[in-house]
Design a protein around this motif. Sequence first.
Motif: not given
Length: 511
Positions: A434-436, A505-509
């Motif tokens: 959900f946050f990605l 790696w992870w791009d958060y909203l």
Amino acid sequence: MDSDDDYFEAEDESSLVEDEGRVSDDEGFLGDTMIVPDDPLGSGSKEEDVYPFVCLSAEQIVELMLEILNEVNDIVNIPHTTLRILLAHFNWDKELLLEKYYEYDGNPEQIFKDAHVISPFKLKSTCKTKGQSSRTDAECEICCSSYSRSFMTGLNCGHIFCKGCWSQYLRTKIMDEGMSQTIPCPAYKCEIIVDDEIVMCLISEKKVRMKYQHLMSNSFVECNSLLKWCPAPDCHHVIKVEYRDRQPVKCQCGRVFCFECSESWHDPVLCLHLKKWLKKCDDDSETSNWISANTKECPKCQVTIEKDGGCNHVICRSQTCKHEFCWVCLGPWDPHGASWYNCNRYNADDAKKARDVQQRSREMLQRYLFYCNRYMNHLQSLKFESKLYALVKRKMEEMQQLNMSWIEVQFLKKAVDVLCECRQTLMYTYVFAFFLNRNNQLLIFEDNQADMEKATETLSEYLERDITTASIREIKQKVQDKYRYCDSRRNVLLNHVHEGYDKDWWDYLDL
């Protein structure tokens, strides 16, 4: 009092029914080191990465407090009553206390002043009556009555009061306000802290004394970053770790939780995101569908509005907004003029901008509902697994009556264990996603998630529908293969997420 350690006297709590804090004198696990298994929830951790911790009982919490007191007292030679106040002032961080103590070049008076305690090098702390050799009476500053000096007492700050007023004051602070380590002198504008020796001298009521001891111990645990209460209801154990981290720990009661945030173990989602998610669920879950169908946001202030009449001329009721707009196109009302019912300004720039804002808001709501529905579905399924355990237990008993050994039927329990682990992991993968923002790594994650989810549903179907005593030998191999595959896919998914944390790696909203 006979000893500085009388504060820690043991008393029977069995008569205390109301909530007296988290500490209990119940007998139980007495300090045996409990190490989380190699894979407490199937996280795939290696043996060298196991997170060590100790489960402490109420008695051991007291022992730990005394151990710290004695260690510091051996260095600074300060009475325990004063030393407890100093340690509480520094959140029971003995290294910080010693650092500050020697920071003043042999003149540590400032540290006592900051902690609101009289230096023991100037006056010796005592619980004996002050001036009791005098034959003159004294007036209590609280009740304004005169008493003999033998009935008056106080702190080293010099303020004395009758023992009756002292007792009532301390009882109110402890029972009504929940104070323990920071109870000040009752004199006006006096900030000197009441030590536990005075409290235990003046409080005779068992219930109040026990409450005070509970509060002292609770404060000690809450101040120490390496200690954490077990969040299970009615559990009075504390987990002690060597270093603080987002890792699973297991209490003696069986509860597995994250030491960092005290929530149920939630790999792969981070504590920060889980907290945001739970808050959003509490705020939105019950009303999101109704809001989506029956409301719109004000184009100016984005407050949610429900239209309660047929007129499309809407005025925002927010006291700081009062914006007037068209309910149909969300554009400003003024340009509509007399032709509002035609909404002839539908393509105006302002209306288009308002519609874009509205559309983004709706898309975020739909996005939340997508992930929330799947999260709640796995949560609900996880709750049903307790019934599955009961069903499997009966099947295992039936199989043993059909000449199958106890070892041979253990594959069923193992299968249900893996199923529950997979359900819990899948539940939190939707919070994680959900946050990605979308990127290539998220696509890989979703493929792993889909594969694991498909295998989990197949295993669930095997256990709930296909297990019969008539077909047990045929289904056994299928169940074993499937739960091993589920466990393998679960580890692959978690390892990929953890690698993403390590390699950013992870791009958060920005939610």
